[in-house]
Design a protein around this motif. Structure first.
Motif, PDB file in Angstrom:
ATOM      1  N   ILE A 160       0.827  -1.206   0.000  1.00 47.30           N
ATOM      2  CA  ILE A 160       0.000   0.000   0.000  1.00 47.30           C
ATOM      3  C   ILE A 160       0.864   1.260   0.000  1.00 47.30           C
ATOM      4  O   ILE A 160       0.554   2.238  -0.664  1.00 47.30           O
ATOM      5  N   TYR A 161       1.954   1.228   0.753  1.00 44.62           N
ATOM      6  CA  TYR A 161       2.838   2.389   0.846  1.00 44.62           C
ATOM      7  C   TYR A 161       4.263   1.942   1.101  1.00 44.62           C
ATOM      8  O   TYR A 161       4.487   1.121   1.989  1.00 44.62           O
ATOM      9  N   PRO A 162       5.208   2.481   0.354  1.00 48.23           N
ATOM     10  CA  PRO A 162       5.030   3.393  -0.780  1.00 48.23           C
ATOM     11  C   PRO A 162       4.688   2.602  -2.045  1.00 48.23           C
ATOM     12  O   PRO A 162       5.399   1.665  -2.397  1.00 48.23           O
ATOM     13  N   ASP A 163       3.628   2.975  -2.684  1.00 45.76           N
ATOM     14  CA  ASP A 163       3.180   2.249  -3.870  1.00 45.76           C
ATOM     15  C   ASP A 163       3.739   2.886  -5.148  1.00 45.76           C
ATOM     16  O   ASP A 163       4.368   3.941  -5.122  1.00 45.76           O
ATOM     17  N   ARG A 164       3.503   2.212  -6.242  1.00 52.33           N
ATOM     18  CA  ARG A 164       4.005   2.645  -7.548  1.00 52.33           C
ATOM     19  C   ARG A 164       3.549   4.074  -7.880  1.00 52.33           C
ATOM     20  O   ARG A 164       4.334   4.879  -8.371  1.00 52.33           O
ATOM     21  N   THR A 165       2.293   4.391  -7.586  1.00 48.53           N
ATOM     22  CA  THR A 165       1.762   5.721  -7.890  1.00 48.53           C
ATOM     23  C   THR A 165       2.492   6.798  -7.100  1.00 48.53           C
ATOM     24  O   THR A 165       2.836   7.850  -7.639  1.00 48.53           O
ATOM     25  N   THR A 166       2.749   6.561  -5.822  1.00 47.91           N
ATOM     26  CA  THR A 166       3.473   7.519  -4.986  1.00 47.91           C
ATOM     27  C   THR A 166       4.865   7.769  -5.545  1.00 47.91           C
ATOM     28  O   THR A 166       5.302   8.922  -5.666  1.00 47.91           O
ATOM     29  N   LEU A 167       5.568   6.691  -5.888  1.00 50.38           N
ATOM     30  CA  LEU A 167       6.925   6.822  -6.419  1.00 50.38           C
ATOM     31  C   LEU A 167       6.921   7.514  -7.779  1.00 50.38           C
ATOM     32  O   LEU A 167       7.788   8.351  -8.063  1.00 50.38           O
ATOM     33  N   GLU A 168       5.937   7.194  -8.597  1.00 48.73           N
ATOM     34  CA  GLU A 168       5.817   7.841  -9.905  1.00 48.73           C
ATOM     35  C   GLU A 168       5.581   9.341  -9.736  1.00 48.73           C
ATOM     36  O   GLU A 168       6.168  10.158 -10.459  1.00 48.73           O
ATOM     37  N   GLN A 169       4.740   9.714  -8.777  1.00 44.35           N
ATOM     38  CA  GLN A 169       4.489  11.136  -8.526  1.00 44.35           C
ATOM     39  C   GLN A 169       5.755  11.847  -8.043  1.00 44.35           C
ATOM     40  O   GLN A 169       6.018  12.984  -8.435  1.00 44.35           O
ATOM     41  N   ASP A 170       6.542  11.182  -7.192  1.00 45.62           N
ATOM     42  CA  ASP A 170       7.826  11.759  -6.756  1.00 45.62           C
ATOM     43  C   ASP A 170       8.698  12.073  -7.973  1.00 45.62           C
ATOM     44  O   ASP A 170       9.313  13.140  -8.049  1.00 45.62           O
ATOM     45  N   LEU A 171       8.742  11.139  -8.904  1.00 48.47           N
ATOM     46  CA  LEU A 171       9.565  11.315 -10.105  1.00 48.47           C
ATOM     47  C   LEU A 171       9.001  12.407 -11.006  1.00 48.47           C
ATOM     48  O   LEU A 171       9.742  13.264 -11.497  1.00 48.47           O
ATOM     49  N   LEU A 172       7.702  12.399 -11.221  1.00 49.28           N
ATOM     50  CA  LEU A 172       7.077  13.392 -12.098  1.00 49.28           C
ATOM     51  C   LEU A 172       7.223  14.816 -11.554  1.00 49.28           C
ATOM     52  O   LEU A 172       7.374  15.764 -12.325  1.00 49.28           O
ATOM     53  N   ARG A 173       7.189  14.962 -10.247  1.00 52.16           N
ATOM     54  CA  ARG A 173       7.324  16.287  -9.638  1.00 52.16           C
ATOM     55  C   ARG A 173       8.784  16.723  -9.521  1.00 52.16           C
ATOM     56  O   ARG A 173       9.064  17.832  -9.071  1.00 52.16           O
ATOM     57  N   GLY A 174       9.717  15.838  -9.882  1.00 51.66           N
ATOM     58  CA  GLY A 174      11.139  16.173  -9.770  1.00 51.66           C
ATOM     59  C   GLY A 174      11.625  16.197  -8.335  1.00 51.66           C
ATOM     60  O   GLY A 174      12.617  16.856  -8.025  1.00 51.66           O
ATOM     61  N   GLU A 175      10.959  15.453  -7.451  1.00 49.54           N
ATOM     62  CA  GLU A 175      11.298  15.458  -6.035  1.00 49.54           C
ATOM     63  C   GLU A 175      12.126  14.255  -5.598  1.00 49.54           C
ATOM     64  O   GLU A 175      12.588  14.210  -4.459  1.00 49.54           O
ATOM     65  N   MET A 176      12.334  13.289  -6.482  1.00 51.32           N
ATOM     66  CA  MET A 176      13.083  12.101  -6.103  1.00 51.32           C
ATOM     67  C   MET A 176      14.547  12.250  -6.502  1.00 51.32           C
ATOM     68  O   MET A 176      14.862  12.662  -7.607  1.00 51.32           O
ATOM     69  N   PHE A 177      15.396  11.880  -5.553  1.00 52.93           N
ATOM     70  CA  PHE A 177      16.832  11.857  -5.793  1.00 52.93           C
ATOM     71  C   PHE A 177      17.315  10.431  -5.601  1.00 52.93           C
ATOM     72  O   PHE A 177      16.869   9.739  -4.680  1.00 52.93           O
ATOM     73  N   ILE A 178      18.221  10.008  -6.479  1.00 54.58           N
ATOM     74  CA  ILE A 178      18.635   8.610  -6.531  1.00 54.58           C
ATOM     75  C   ILE A 178      20.158   8.518  -6.469  1.00 54.58           C
ATOM     76  O   ILE A 178      20.852   9.235  -7.193  1.00 54.58           O
ATOM     77  N   LEU A 179      20.655   7.649  -5.604  1.00 57.65           N
ATOM     78  CA  LEU A 179      22.079   7.325  -5.572  1.00 57.65           C
ATOM     79  C   LEU A 179      22.264   6.122  -6.482  1.00 57.65           C
ATOM     80  O   LEU A 179      21.611   5.096  -6.294  1.00 57.65           O
TER      81      LEU A 179
END
Length: 169
Positions: free
Chosen positions: A40-59
């Motif tokens: 339920i959390y964190p689900d695919r939609t939540t992670l996709e929204q992080d990416l679409l908003r430019g809020e996700m940072f990845i090592l």
């Protein structure tokens, strides 16, 4: 940070490996008795929204080894917390995740170094976050980095500690 690690902004092309990364971490935490994350959390939609908003940072080192979201969004429950730092701009860290194969190698600390520096560079004065009270590894990380316990909130999975740290005067 070792030269062969790179922390970068995530893009929609990172969705599949990021979803896999969070799934692996959630499964490994459950094996350790930490019921913080699930389907339920964190689900695919939540992670996709992080990416679409430019809020996700990845090592990355070839593939994503750690990820987190940095935003100004504060859950409604945060309004119940007696935050010490109320002046200036607030950055909130969400969903810090490290590949279980790399636990204990300092990647979470590198992500936190990045978050704090990025926040300062963007003009934020305080970094806030919450973490599950039954996740000892995360609790140690934030406490060892000088984060102040501001209070607790109740989310679907249980009680979460809310931490804050002044990152800029």
């Amino acid at each position: 940070m070792p030269v062969d690690y790179l922390i970068r902004s995530g893009g929609l092309g990172d969705l599949e490996p990021v979803v896999a990364l969070y799934g692996e971490a959630a499964a490994a935490m459950r094996r350790e008795g930490i019921e913080q994350w699930d389907e339920i959390y964190p689900d695919r939609t939540t992670l996709e929204q992080d990416l679409l908003r430019g809020e996700m940072f990845i090592l990355v080192k070839g593939q994503p080894l750690a990820a987190m979201a940095l935003s100004t969004y504060q859950d409604e429950e945060y309004s119940q917390v007696d935050w010490a730092y109320r002046q200036g701009r607030v950055l909130v860290l969400h969903r810090l995740c490290v590949s279980p194969a790399f636990w204990g190698r300092g990647l979470a600390g590198q992500m936190m170094d990045f978050a704090e520096q990025w926040g300062r560079d963007q003009g934020f004065s305080t970094l806030r976050l919450d973490t599950f009270t039954a996740n000892p590894r995360a609790l140690r990380l934030y406490q060892s980095r000088g984060y102040h316990l501001a209070g607790q909130v109740l989310f679907r999975k249980g009680l979460f500690n809310c931490y804050e740290k002044k990152i800029r005067c």
